[in-house]
Design a protein around this motif. Sequence first.
Motif, PDB file in Angstrom:
ATOM      1  N   GLY A  88     -56.689  36.651  16.631  1.00  8.84           N
ATOM      2  CA  GLY A  88     -57.504  35.679  15.904  1.00  8.84           C
ATOM      3  C   GLY A  88     -57.050  34.354  16.666  1.00  8.84           C
ATOM      4  N   GLN A  89     -56.649  33.441  15.856  1.00  8.45           N
ATOM      5  CA  GLN A  89     -56.161  32.050  16.890  1.00  8.45           C
ATOM      6  C   GLN A  89     -54.842  31.438  16.237  1.00  8.45           C
ATOM      7  OE1 GLN A  89     -59.413  29.442  17.325  1.00  8.45           O
ATOM      8  NE2 GLN A  89     -58.837  28.164  15.811  1.00  8.45           N
ATOM      9  N   ALA A  90     -54.112  30.474  17.208  1.00  8.88           N
ATOM     10  CA  ALA A  90     -53.196  29.925  16.593  1.00  8.88           C
ATOM     11  C   ALA A  90     -53.686  28.348  17.022  1.00  8.88           C
ATOM     12  CB  ALA A  90     -51.984  30.166  17.357  1.00  8.88           C
ATOM     13  N   GLU A  91     -53.079  27.647  15.645  1.00  3.98           N
ATOM     14  CA  GLU A  91     -53.569  26.309  15.783  1.00  3.98           C
ATOM     15  C   GLU A  91     -52.129  25.594  15.727  1.00  3.98           C
ATOM     16  OE1 GLU A  91     -57.547  26.942  13.251  1.00  3.98           O
ATOM     17  OE2 GLU A  91     -56.122  25.468  12.405  1.00  3.98           O
ATOM     18  N   PRO A 140     -56.504  31.265  21.505  1.00  2.00           N
ATOM     19  CA  PRO A 140     -56.641  32.556  21.166  1.00  2.00           C
ATOM     20  C   PRO A 140     -55.417  33.428  21.079  1.00  2.00           C
ATOM     21  CG  PRO A 140     -57.398  32.235  23.516  1.00  2.00           C
ATOM     22  CD  PRO A 140     -56.654  30.821  22.962  1.00  2.00           C
ATOM     23  N   ILE A 141     -55.392  34.233  19.952  1.00  2.00           N
ATOM     24  CA  ILE A 141     -54.599  35.502  20.199  1.00  2.00           C
ATOM     25  C   ILE A 141     -55.299  36.758  20.333  1.00  2.00           C
ATOM     26  CG2 ILE A 141     -52.699  36.429  18.864  1.00  2.00           C
ATOM     27  CD1 ILE A 141     -52.243  33.782  17.380  1.00  2.00           C
ATOM     28  N   GLU A 184     -43.222  35.580  16.080  1.00  3.41           N
ATOM     29  CA  GLU A 184     -43.290  36.324  14.986  1.00  3.41           C
ATOM     30  C   GLU A 184     -44.685  36.432  14.458  1.00  3.41           C
ATOM     31  OE1 GLU A 184     -41.097  38.631  14.295  1.00  3.41           O
ATOM     32  OE2 GLU A 184     -39.337  37.502  15.249  1.00  3.41           O
ATOM     33  N   LEU A 185     -45.187  35.224  13.913  1.00  2.00           N
ATOM     34  CA  LEU A 185     -46.352  35.086  13.338  1.00  2.00           C
ATOM     35  C   LEU A 185     -47.494  35.212  14.180  1.00  2.00           C
ATOM     36  CD1 LEU A 185     -45.769  31.882  11.037  1.00  2.00           C
ATOM     37  CD2 LEU A 185     -45.489  34.155  10.489  1.00  2.00           C
ATOM     38  N   ALA A 186     -47.349  35.052  15.543  1.00  2.00           N
ATOM     39  CA  ALA A 186     -48.606  35.395  16.431  1.00  2.00           C
ATOM     40  C   ALA A 186     -48.802  36.762  16.595  1.00  2.00           C
ATOM     41  CB  ALA A 186     -48.326  34.533  17.807  1.00  2.00           C
ATOM     42  N   ASP A 210     -51.009  40.476  24.610  1.00  2.22           N
ATOM     43  CA  ASP A 210     -49.507  40.317  24.857  1.00  2.22           C
ATOM     44  C   ASP A 210     -49.394  38.915  25.660  1.00  2.22           C
ATOM     45  OD1 ASP A 210     -48.029  42.212  24.177  1.00  2.22           O
ATOM     46  OD2 ASP A 210     -47.227  42.682  26.109  1.00  2.22           O
ATOM     47  N   ALA A 211     -50.370  38.432  26.502  1.00  2.00           N
ATOM     48  CA  ALA A 211     -50.212  37.475  27.223  1.00  2.00           C
ATOM     49  C   ALA A 211     -50.409  36.054  26.396  1.00  2.00           C
ATOM     50  CB  ALA A 211     -51.007  37.405  28.571  1.00  2.00           C
ATOM     51  N   ASP A 212     -51.083  36.387  25.638  1.00  7.81           N
ATOM     52  CA  ASP A 212     -51.701  35.242  24.768  1.00  7.81           C
ATOM     53  C   ASP A 212     -50.455  34.901  23.710  1.00  7.81           C
ATOM     54  OD1 ASP A 212     -54.260  35.019  25.541  1.00  7.81           O
ATOM     55  OD2 ASP A 212     -55.100  36.247  23.935  1.00  7.81           O
ATOM     56  N   LEU A 213     -49.717  35.756  23.440  1.00  5.73           N
ATOM     57  CA  LEU A 213     -48.277  35.263  22.638  1.00  5.73           C
ATOM     58  C   LEU A 213     -47.345  34.613  23.328  1.00  5.73           C
ATOM     59  CD1 LEU A 213     -47.223  38.989  21.070  1.00  5.73           C
ATOM     60  CD2 LEU A 213     -48.780  37.076  20.266  1.00  5.73           C
ATOM     61  N   ALA A 214     -47.430  35.031  24.644  1.00  2.00           N
ATOM     62  CA  ALA A 214     -46.320  34.129  25.903  1.00  2.00           C
ATOM     63  C   ALA A 214     -47.175  32.744  25.897  1.00  2.00           C
ATOM     64  CB  ALA A 214     -46.543  34.750  26.992  1.00  2.00           C
ATOM     65  N   ARG A 215     -48.394  32.754  26.008  1.00  2.00           N
ATOM     66  CA  ARG A 215     -49.144  31.353  25.843  1.00  2.00           C
ATOM     67  C   ARG A 215     -48.721  30.488  24.751  1.00  2.00           C
ATOM     68  NH1 ARG A 215     -53.948  33.006  27.359  1.00  2.00           N
ATOM     69  NH2 ARG A 215     -53.273  33.224  29.549  1.00  2.00           N
ATOM     70  N   VAL A 216     -48.967  31.148  23.486  1.00  2.00           N
ATOM     71  CA  VAL A 216     -48.442  30.490  22.164  1.00  2.00           C
ATOM     72  C   VAL A 216     -47.030  29.898  22.165  1.00  2.00           C
ATOM     73  CG1 VAL A 216     -48.154  30.658  19.686  1.00  2.00           C
ATOM     74  CG2 VAL A 216     -50.334  31.703  20.934  1.00  2.00           C
TER      75      VAL A 216
END
Lengths: 157, 299, 139
Positions: free
Chosen positions: A64-67, A15-16, A52-54, A19-25
């Motif tokens: 949204g979400q990252a795959e 999931p995005i 950048e994209l996240a 901020d923390a999700d960006l780090a996880r991605v």
Amino acid sequence: MMEVLPRRPAPIALPIGSDADLARVRQHVRLVATELGFGLVQQTKLVTAASELARNTLVHGGGGQAEITPLEEGHRTGLRLSFVDQGPGIRDVALAMTDGYSTGGGLGLGLSGAERLVHEFAIETGPGRGTTVTAVAWVTGVPAPRSGAGPRRPGAR
Amino acid sequence: MRVSEHDAAHEAAAQRVTDFLRRRREQIAQRWADAPLFRTVFTVSRDEAVEACKAVVDALAEVAADGRLEDISAPGFAAVRDQLGRTAASRARTGSSPAQIADEVAGLRAPVTELLRGEFADPSAPEAHEAVLTLAVLMGTLRLVVMETALDAGEELIERQRLQLMEVATPVIQLWDGIVAVPLIGTLDSARSQVVMESLLEAIVDQRAEYAILDITGVPTVDSLVAQHLMKTVAAARLMGAECIVSGIRPAIAQTIVHLGIDLGSVVTRAGLADALAYALGRQGIVVPGRPAAGASRS
Amino acid sequence: MTVPSPGPPSPVPVLALGDILLVTLPGELHDATAEQLQQDITERIARSGATGVVIDISGVDIVDSYLGRVLAEIARTAALLAARTVLAGMRPAVAITLVELGLTLTGLTTALDVDRAMRLLSDPVVERPEAVDRTEGSP
């Protein structure tokens, strides 16, 4: 690492929403890219593109979400990153892809910059239809740099 | 478009071939192990050759069981690609052409066909014909698969050699404390400039070099793409805290650069490598008495 | 999969060494932490009258356009407060990626490591007029 990962890592969806999700991605992309055999420079490019994209998905798409999907095609190994949001969509993709064009207060290098960091790049969007940005990179055979016909070589870096 | 009767016959034949391959696995493998394809690769151990052959027999049985006799993308062939791919790759490395390898795969057909014929009390019976034909189709497909794999292996080999050449052709040399140089020789394409860039930047870190000289004396032409690569290298070095100097710009290339309207902007350029070195030394406060080559320098 | 959870963002410490502020960025930096750092540095310069800021990024895995913007803004803000900023120790892979991304941070002074960054700030003669002058003027 505690466990031996399978030869080909499984697709992951993250999931995005913050901020923390960006780090996880970023961390996941780094992990999978390393696992697939991407060199350091390519890893760095991929993680940067993912960042950048996240962030784009977070800022413009309202989250949204990252795959993250490992690819294997004949002898090629690659990685596909998809960023999906249900946001307002991009009205003018060509304009959004222009260097320096920004609506989010950034440098406007997010989309165009990310495109330059990967091998294949696609945007699916339209007003009200959300946005899916897909980036693909393949492991290239460029050898790891070996420096040094120099007289002295400090051993460790 | 096949009539269903035909289909049934095909299916029965495929089934018969599958059974045959599974039942006579050992014998087929023993015969194949002596075929040139395997003999030349597994020179040390015949047992290994037999094992490799068994893997191929198993794969063929799987493909036949799936009824995908003519489908080179049948999943069963994955094992063949893996097994024979390695075999073919090692052959390709020793200089065998894909055609030669394909011939050797064709050579596998006779021994196994002979065994199959022996299964039938009456080798001229229609079932026997059908089975032999099915096996022939299967072996033909195998040949295609191997051929394809061998071609890929050949391409890989070429690619690998290209990369090795690239690496050999781009040594980074330490000229002085804190000064490294890459003498570039030959055409600069994207892949090669990538290698140059990475090698140079790594050397900057390794040697703690504040100055990096890119000498393009040996580069035949500079087009806008090459110029762009040079600029990128210079920019990356600057981000790391090192200054790049481009040297060896021959008069013809200088003219091309101007004609093409390429802006080398902030890049420091010098006519020769010696001039670039003198510049870098000067920046470090080291004064070089006298110029190295008379006439070659006007800065 | 075992990915360590990023954990709560903790502020990046700003150390003072004489007239120079030294900031060592961690490998992974949250956007909010970067923004906070920008404020912290500005306040510290204003408060202490520091004349230089060294940002050590040798431990940073990636610099994306966001962090790039923050770094450039730190330098510009510091310049307004009469302090010079030096970015030290960027890794080769990060530098290549930034260039490819289209971010060359032309206004920023760079150094191979913290040591050289310190020397650069303490000795104005060692500054590179050529590299800085020519690039800053270009559009």
